[in-house]
Scaffold this motif. Structure first.
Motif, mmCIF file in Angstrom:
data_model
loop_
_atom_site.group_PDB
_atom_site.id
_atom_site.type_symbol
_atom_site.label_atom_id
_atom_site.label_comp_id
_atom_site.label_asym_id
_atom_site.label_seq_id
_atom_site.Cartn_x
_atom_site.Cartn_y
_atom_site.Cartn_z
ATOM 1 N N VAL A 22 -7.097 -0.625 -4.707
ATOM 2 C CA VAL A 22 -8.257 -1.243 -4.053
ATOM 3 C C VAL A 22 -8.440 -0.647 -2.659
ATOM 4 N N ARG A 23 -7.347 -0.464 -1.941
ATOM 5 C CA ARG A 23 -7.407 0.119 -0.599
ATOM 6 C C ARG A 23 -7.998 1.526 -0.652
ATOM 7 N N LEU A 24 -7.555 2.344 -1.605
ATOM 8 C CA LEU A 24 -8.065 3.708 -1.737
ATOM 9 C C LEU A 24 -9.547 3.716 -2.109
ATOM 10 N N GLU A 25 -9.953 2.783 -2.959
ATOM 11 C CA GLU A 25 -11.370 2.692 -3.340
ATOM 12 C C GLU A 25 -12.215 2.320 -2.127
ATOM 13 N N ARG A 26 -11.731 1.400 -1.317
ATOM 14 C CA ARG A 26 -12.471 0.998 -0.114
ATOM 15 C C ARG A 26 -12.592 2.148 0.868
ATOM 16 N N ILE A 27 -11.526 2.920 1.044
ATOM 17 C CA ILE A 27 -11.574 4.064 1.947
ATOM 18 C C ILE A 27 -12.567 5.096 1.440
ATOM 19 N N ALA A 28 -12.555 5.370 0.136
ATOM 20 C CA ALA A 28 -13.506 6.324 -0.449
ATOM 21 C C ALA A 28 -14.946 5.849 -0.247
ATOM 22 N N ARG A 29 -15.191 4.542 -0.428
ATOM 23 C CA ARG A 29 -16.535 4.005 -0.242
ATOM 24 C C ARG A 29 -16.972 4.132 1.213
ATOM 25 N N LEU A 30 -16.103 3.812 2.136
ATOM 26 C CA LEU A 30 -16.428 3.949 3.556
ATOM 27 C C LEU A 30 -16.729 5.390 3.915
ATOM 28 N N THR A 31 -15.922 6.304 3.404
ATOM 29 C CA THR A 31 -16.128 7.720 3.676
ATOM 30 C C THR A 31 -17.513 8.147 3.208
ATOM 31 N N ALA A 32 -17.891 7.729 2.015
ATOM 32 C CA ALA A 32 -19.205 8.083 1.475
ATOM 33 C C ALA A 32 -20.330 7.451 2.291
ATOM 34 N N GLU A 33 -20.172 6.195 2.681
ATOM 35 C CA GLU A 33 -21.229 5.496 3.413
ATOM 36 C C GLU A 33 -21.412 6.038 4.828
ATOM 37 N N LEU A 34 -20.334 6.470 5.456
ATOM 38 C CA LEU A 34 -20.403 6.924 6.845
ATOM 39 C C LEU A 34 -20.609 8.425 6.979
ATOM 40 N N ARG A 35 -20.615 9.143 5.862
ATOM 41 C CA ARG A 35 -20.774 10.605 5.893
ATOM 42 C C ARG A 35 -22.154 10.972 6.415
ATOM 43 N N VAL A 36 -22.193 11.977 7.272
ATOM 44 C CA VAL A 36 -23.460 12.481 7.791
ATOM 45 C C VAL A 36 -24.123 13.302 6.688
ATOM 46 N N PRO A 37 -25.374 13.001 6.340
ATOM 47 C CA PRO A 37 -26.043 13.738 5.267
ATOM 48 C C PRO A 37 -26.071 15.244 5.532
ATOM 49 N N GLY A 38 -25.761 16.011 4.507
ATOM 50 C CA GLY A 38 -25.787 17.466 4.618
ATOM 51 C C GLY A 38 -24.516 18.083 5.159
ATOM 52 N N ARG A 39 -23.597 17.300 5.650
ATOM 53 C CA ARG A 39 -22.360 17.852 6.204
ATOM 54 C C ARG A 39 -21.273 17.770 5.147
ATOM 55 N N SER A 40 -20.595 18.875 4.943
ATOM 56 C CA SER A 40 -19.485 18.866 4.001
ATOM 57 C C SER A 40 -18.255 19.422 4.691
ATOM 58 N N PHE A 41 -17.123 18.976 4.258
ATOM 59 C CA PHE A 41 -15.875 19.388 4.871
ATOM 60 C C PHE A 41 -14.992 20.035 3.826
ATOM 61 N N THR A 42 -14.340 21.105 4.242
ATOM 62 C CA THR A 42 -13.371 21.779 3.390
ATOM 63 C C THR A 42 -12.097 21.938 4.207
ATOM 64 N N SER A 43 -11.082 22.492 3.591
ATOM 65 C CA SER A 43 -9.824 22.681 4.309
ATOM 66 C C SER A 43 -9.865 23.883 5.239
ATOM 67 N N ALA A 44 -10.919 24.703 5.210
ATOM 68 C CA ALA A 44 -10.981 25.923 6.027
ATOM 69 C C ALA A 44 -10.848 25.614 7.523
ATOM 70 N N TRP A 45 -11.622 24.651 8.026
ATOM 71 C CA TRP A 45 -11.552 24.335 9.445
ATOM 72 C C TRP A 45 -10.180 23.758 9.798
ATOM 73 N N ASP A 46 -9.665 22.890 8.950
ATOM 74 C CA ASP A 46 -8.341 22.321 9.193
ATOM 75 C C ASP A 46 -7.299 23.425 9.344
ATOM 76 N N ARG A 47 -7.363 24.396 8.446
ATOM 77 C CA ARG A 47 -6.379 25.487 8.477
ATOM 78 C C ARG A 47 -6.541 26.342 9.727
#
Length: 126
Positions: A22-47
Motif C-alpha cells: 500500500v505504501r509503494l502504491e501511494r508513493i507511485a500515485r503521488l509521483t504521477a500526480e506531482l510530475r511536471v507534464p513533459g518532464r521525464s527522468f532517466t538514470s543518465a543525470w543521476d550517473r
C-alpha cells in the motif's frame, strides 16, 4: 506537525502504519500526480551527478549543477545537500550502491568519503 493542504497531496506520514504494498502504491500515485507534464527522468543525470561526486574537480558542476534543483525535482534539496557535503569534505565520494526506479522516476544511491568508513571498508573500496 502542520499538514499540507495542496490538492492531490496526501502526506505519507499520517500516523498510519501502511503495509509495504500500500505504501509503494501511494508513493507511485503521488509521483504521477506531482510530475511536471513533459518532464521525464532517466538514470543518465543521476550517473553524471554521482560521477561528479566521485572526483575532486568542481568543473562537473558547470554542466550538471546548472539545473540541479530542476533535474533532481522533488529531491533537489537532497542533491544540494550532497554537493555541500562533497564540497565541505574536499574528498571524492565513493558510490556503494545505486538503483533507478522507473516507476517513481527516481534514483537512490548510497555514497560516502573514505574517511567516513571503517578502516577495513576503506581498504576494500580504494
Amino acid at each position: 506537525m502542520r499538514r499540507c493542504r495542496y490538492p492531490g497531496f496526501y502526506p505519507l506520514d499520517d500516523g498510519v502504519d501502511y503495509p509495504e504494498d500500500v505504501r509503494l502504491e501511494r508513493i507511485a500515485r503521488l509521483t504521477a500526480e506531482l510530475r511536471v507534464p513533459g518532464r521525464s527522468f532517466t538514470s543518465a543525470w543521476d550517473r553524471e551527478f554521482l560521477t561528479g561526486l566521485a572526483g575532486t574537480d568542481d568543473s562537473w558542476l558547470a554542466e550538471v549543477g546548472r539545473d540541479i534543483t530542476t533535474r533532481a525535482d522533488n529531491a533537489g534539496h537532497e542533491a544540494l545537500g550532497w554537493v555541500a557535503a562533497w564540497a565541505a569534505a574536499g574528498q571524492s565520494l565513493t558510490t556503494l550502491a545505486y538503483e533507478f526506479n522507473p516507476q517513481w522516476s527516481a534514483g537512490s544511491a548510497v555514497a560516502g568519503s573514505a574517511w567516513a568508513f571503517a578502516p577495513e571498508v576503506r581498504t576494500a573500496i580504494t
